[in-house]
Design a protein around this motif. Sequence first.
Motif, PDB file in Angstrom:
ATOM      1  N   ALA A  48       0.836  -1.210   0.000  1.00  0.00           N
ATOM      2  CA  ALA A  48       0.000   0.000   0.000  1.00  0.00           C
ATOM      3  C   ALA A  48       0.869   1.258   0.000  1.00  0.00           C
ATOM      4  CB  ALA A  48      -0.937  -0.002   1.199  1.00  0.00           C
ATOM      5  N   VAL A  49       1.977   1.219   0.750  1.00  0.00           N
ATOM      6  CA  VAL A  49       2.891   2.373   0.745  1.00  0.00           C
ATOM      7  C   VAL A  49       3.514   2.533  -0.644  1.00  0.00           C
ATOM      8  CG1 VAL A  49       5.010   3.349   1.723  1.00  0.00           C
ATOM      9  CG2 VAL A  49       3.383   2.176   3.212  1.00  0.00           C
ATOM     10  N   ILE A  50       3.974   1.418  -1.229  1.00  0.00           N
ATOM     11  CA  ILE A  50       4.568   1.485  -2.567  1.00  0.00           C
ATOM     12  C   ILE A  50       3.540   2.033  -3.562  1.00  0.00           C
ATOM     13  CG2 ILE A  50       5.525   0.129  -4.484  1.00  0.00           C
ATOM     14  CD1 ILE A  50       6.574  -1.836  -2.371  1.00  0.00           C
ATOM     15  N   TYR A  69       3.413  -2.626 -27.770  1.00  0.00           N
ATOM     16  CA  TYR A  69       4.440  -3.577 -27.376  1.00  0.00           C
ATOM     17  C   TYR A  69       5.120  -3.138 -26.086  1.00  0.00           C
ATOM     18  CZ  TYR A  69       3.417  -5.262 -32.019  1.00  0.00           C
ATOM     19  OH  TYR A  69       2.740  -5.694 -33.118  1.00  0.00           O
ATOM     20  N   VAL A  70       6.031  -2.151 -26.162  1.00  0.00           N
ATOM     21  CA  VAL A  70       6.651  -1.681 -24.922  1.00  0.00           C
ATOM     22  C   VAL A  70       5.542  -1.217 -23.980  1.00  0.00           C
ATOM     23  CG1 VAL A  70       8.204   0.007 -23.887  1.00  0.00           C
ATOM     24  CG2 VAL A  70       8.726  -0.951 -26.134  1.00  0.00           C
ATOM     25  N   GLY A  71       4.569  -0.488 -24.545  1.00  0.00           N
ATOM     26  CA  GLY A  71       3.447   0.006 -23.756  1.00  0.00           C
ATOM     27  C   GLY A  71       2.657  -1.124 -23.115  1.00  0.00           C
ATOM     28  N   ASN A  72       2.415  -2.212 -23.870  1.00  0.00           N
ATOM     29  CA  ASN A  72       1.664  -3.340 -23.324  1.00  0.00           C
ATOM     30  C   ASN A  72       2.393  -3.968 -22.135  1.00  0.00           C
ATOM     31  OD1 ASN A  72       0.894  -3.538 -26.547  1.00  0.00           O
ATOM     32  ND2 ASN A  72      -0.802  -3.964 -25.171  1.00  0.00           N
ATOM     33  N   VAL A  73       3.709  -4.126 -22.300  1.00  0.00           N
ATOM     34  CA  VAL A  73       4.495  -4.733 -21.221  1.00  0.00           C
ATOM     35  C   VAL A  73       4.463  -3.840 -19.985  1.00  0.00           C
ATOM     36  CG1 VAL A  73       6.805  -5.478 -20.544  1.00  0.00           C
ATOM     37  CG2 VAL A  73       5.986  -5.940 -22.859  1.00  0.00           C
ATOM     38  N   LEU A  74       4.710  -2.535 -20.199  1.00  0.00           N
ATOM     39  CA  LEU A  74       4.698  -1.592 -19.082  1.00  0.00           C
ATOM     40  C   LEU A  74       3.332  -1.565 -18.405  1.00  0.00           C
ATOM     41  CD1 LEU A  74       6.607   1.608 -20.227  1.00  0.00           C
ATOM     42  CD2 LEU A  74       7.017   0.214 -18.197  1.00  0.00           C
ATOM     43  N   ALA A  75       2.270  -1.543 -19.229  1.00  0.00           N
ATOM     44  CA  ALA A  75       0.919  -1.458 -18.678  1.00  0.00           C
ATOM     45  C   ALA A  75       0.608  -2.671 -17.816  1.00  0.00           C
ATOM     46  CB  ALA A  75      -0.100  -1.332 -19.805  1.00  0.00           C
ATOM     47  N   ALA A  76       1.004  -3.859 -18.302  1.00  0.00           N
ATOM     48  CA  ALA A  76       0.740  -5.078 -17.541  1.00  0.00           C
ATOM     49  C   ALA A  76       1.495  -5.043 -16.213  1.00  0.00           C
ATOM     50  CB  ALA A  76       1.135  -6.306 -18.347  1.00  0.00           C
ATOM     51  N   LEU A  77       2.735  -4.529 -16.238  1.00  0.00           N
ATOM     52  CA  LEU A  77       3.527  -4.469 -15.011  1.00  0.00           C
ATOM     53  C   LEU A  77       2.992  -3.392 -14.054  1.00  0.00           C
ATOM     54  CD1 LEU A  77       7.111  -4.932 -16.483  1.00  0.00           C
ATOM     55  CD2 LEU A  77       5.765  -6.587 -15.182  1.00  0.00           C
ATOM     56  N   LEU A  78       2.645  -2.234 -14.622  1.00  0.00           N
ATOM     57  CA  LEU A  78       2.111  -1.169 -13.774  1.00  0.00           C
ATOM     58  C   LEU A  78       0.762  -1.572 -13.174  1.00  0.00           C
ATOM     59  CD1 LEU A  78       3.085   1.947 -15.885  1.00  0.00           C
ATOM     60  CD2 LEU A  78       3.805   1.484 -13.549  1.00  0.00           C
ATOM     61  N   ILE A  80       0.085  -4.214 -11.786  1.00  0.00           N
ATOM     62  CA  ILE A  80       0.312  -4.896 -10.511  1.00  0.00           C
ATOM     63  C   ILE A  80       0.363  -3.889  -9.364  1.00  0.00           C
ATOM     64  CG2 ILE A  80       1.852  -6.434  -9.237  1.00  0.00           C
ATOM     65  CD1 ILE A  80       3.000  -7.341 -11.912  1.00  0.00           C
ATOM     66  N   VAL A  81       1.033  -2.749  -9.586  1.00  0.00           N
ATOM     67  CA  VAL A  81       1.266  -1.831  -8.471  1.00  0.00           C
ATOM     68  C   VAL A  81       0.292  -0.662  -8.397  1.00  0.00           C
ATOM     69  CG1 VAL A  81       3.704  -2.303  -8.021  1.00  0.00           C
ATOM     70  CG2 VAL A  81       3.086  -0.747  -9.856  1.00  0.00           C
ATOM     71  N   THR A  82      -0.428  -0.395  -9.484  1.00  0.00           N
ATOM     72  CA  THR A  82      -1.351   0.732  -9.426  1.00  0.00           C
ATOM     73  C   THR A  82      -2.634   0.308  -8.719  1.00  0.00           C
ATOM     74  OG1 THR A  82      -0.486   1.413 -11.556  1.00  0.00           O
ATOM     75  CG2 THR A  82      -2.463   2.530 -10.790  1.00  0.00           C
ATOM     76  N   PRO A  83      -3.076   1.065  -7.724  1.00  0.00           N
ATOM     77  CA  PRO A  83      -4.308   0.691  -7.041  1.00  0.00           C
ATOM     78  C   PRO A  83      -5.481   0.728  -8.006  1.00  0.00           C
ATOM     79  CG  PRO A  83      -3.571   2.867  -6.331  1.00  0.00           C
ATOM     80  CD  PRO A  83      -2.499   2.301  -7.203  1.00  0.00           C
ATOM     81  N   SER A 113      -4.515  -5.454 -13.824  1.00  0.00           N
ATOM     82  CA  SER A 113      -4.773  -4.811 -12.532  1.00  0.00           C
ATOM     83  C   SER A 113      -5.643  -5.619 -11.561  1.00  0.00           C
ATOM     84  CB  SER A 113      -5.359  -3.421 -12.771  1.00  0.00           C
ATOM     85  OG  SER A 113      -5.158  -2.631 -11.646  1.00  0.00           O
ATOM     86  N   PRO A 114      -6.827  -6.115 -11.969  1.00  0.00           N
ATOM     87  CA  PRO A 114      -7.601  -6.887 -10.993  1.00  0.00           C
ATOM     88  C   PRO A 114      -7.062  -8.298 -10.785  1.00  0.00           C
ATOM     89  CG  PRO A 114      -8.804  -6.742 -13.068  1.00  0.00           C
ATOM     90  CD  PRO A 114      -7.560  -5.909 -13.225  1.00  0.00           C
ATOM     91  N   MET A 115      -6.357  -8.830 -11.788  1.00  0.00           N
ATOM     92  CA  MET A 115      -5.992 -10.238 -11.745  1.00  0.00           C
ATOM     93  C   MET A 115      -4.729 -10.481 -10.922  1.00  0.00           C
ATOM     94  SD  MET A 115      -5.874 -12.742 -15.003  1.00  0.00           S
ATOM     95  CE  MET A 115      -4.574 -11.925 -15.896  1.00  0.00           C
ATOM     96  N   VAL A 116      -3.752  -9.600 -11.091  1.00  0.00           N
ATOM     97  CA  VAL A 116      -2.479  -9.791 -10.404  1.00  0.00           C
ATOM     98  C   VAL A 116      -2.411  -8.798  -9.253  1.00  0.00           C
ATOM     99  CG1 VAL A 116      -0.002  -9.943 -10.697  1.00  0.00           C
ATOM    100  CG2 VAL A 116      -1.485 -10.250 -12.660  1.00  0.00           C
ATOM    101  N   ASN A 117      -2.525  -9.286  -8.044  1.00  0.00           N
ATOM    102  CA  ASN A 117      -2.427  -8.350  -6.923  1.00  0.00           C
ATOM    103  C   ASN A 117      -1.789  -9.029  -5.723  1.00  0.00           C
ATOM    104  OD1 ASN A 117      -4.483  -9.506  -5.087  1.00  0.00           O
ATOM    105  ND2 ASN A 117      -5.807  -9.042  -6.830  1.00  0.00           N
ATOM    106  N   GLU A 118      -1.473  -8.193  -4.734  1.00  0.00           N
ATOM    107  CA  GLU A 118      -0.669  -8.717  -3.631  1.00  0.00           C
ATOM    108  C   GLU A 118      -1.410  -9.754  -2.796  1.00  0.00           C
ATOM    109  OE1 GLU A 118      -2.109  -5.859  -3.763  1.00  0.00           O
ATOM    110  OE2 GLU A 118      -2.623  -5.022  -1.786  1.00  0.00           O
TER     111      GLU A 118
END
Lengths: 315, 76
Positions: A48-50, A69-78, A80-83, A113-118
């Motif tokens: 939550a702090v991150i 491509y680069v955008g898709n990879v970044l979006a998928a990774l972001l 995970i961390v974006t609320p 975002s909804p699928m991969v979370n802590e």
Amino acid sequence: MLKDLADDLVFTTLGMDPRSPLGEALDFFIYDTVKIFLLLTTIVYVVAVIRSYFSPERTRRILSHNREYVGNVLAALLGIVTPFCSCSAVPLFIGFVESGIPLGVTFSFLISSPMVNEVALIMLWGLFGWKIATIYIVSGVLVAILAGIVIGRLEMERYVQDYVWEIKVGASEIQERSFREKLADARDYTVSLLRKIWPYVVVGIGLGAFIHGYAPEDLLLRYAGRDNPLAVPVAVIIGVPLYSNAAGIIPIVQALMEKGLPIGTVLAFMMAVTALSFPEAVILKNVLKTRLLATFFGTVAVAIIVVGYLFNTIL
Amino acid sequence: MKIEVLGTGCAKCTTLYENTRQALQESGKSAEVVKVQDIPTIMKYGVMSTPALVVDGQVKVSGKVATVAEIVGLLS
């Protein structure tokens, strides 16, 4: 150390026989409950702090500079961390496409975002070990990237509801919270999340603990075991109408794994439940025309099935 | 004073609305509180995570349910 505490409590204080099934199950249950709640509290708080440094506004800024491509990879990774809360899906979608983020990249985010979370990560890690937790994250990100690229390639911009393109998003003027406020927010979030999910977690661990010596698995294995080539698509088709968050689905996942279902099939089921749902379809219908909505669901379902087969084959 | 609660009708938005009402009651202030569910208006404020709280046209909270105490603090 936790194991010793649980052993002490069950076998010494309560005086139960370490070899009895009930004693063993209770020991396992207490140990797992304490372990998972410690993990949950610490990691949810830290995440939550991150996350407070990855507001949707910042994610949008980062993504708007990147193409496919680069955008898709970044979006998928972001993702995970974006609320993210499914109730914000509409303003988020509009905010993204309005700032020029390609449709496919926006979908990569909306899928991951909804699928991969802590919570999913911690539950899988605590109950099945870090390997399965890592596999889940990797496959979730893979599905998000693949499905996003496919949707982007299909060039379906005209199937976004027309009014979306006319909306002018105002300049965001939300003040950045101070570090102290961020810590307080993270604490509030952790408390409210744990309050919401603890019953599911306890049921999940309980199922895992007491299902150990449970009845024959023939039926499920006959229909969804490794020998049935259609098990993965069937798991996904069953999973889509079910709606649950990661915490709620874990009890079922636990039971399925105990019954000996292959990992790819179980993960495909879990991803279908968390990534695709009727309530989400209803929300997204506000911004997507039926054709794009159907394409979105279809593409994600196919990507999940592919990843399910992949893991059934290599593991 | 005009307070707007932005959100497309989810449970969190209702909670924020209730908290706002209670905060007004506790602080003894009076204000017009409205729920804004219309998407173009929400977007006009540049808000991407709901629920959000807007006081006199200024976004004060976004993406979380502010507690009663927090809102009281915002209003004073």
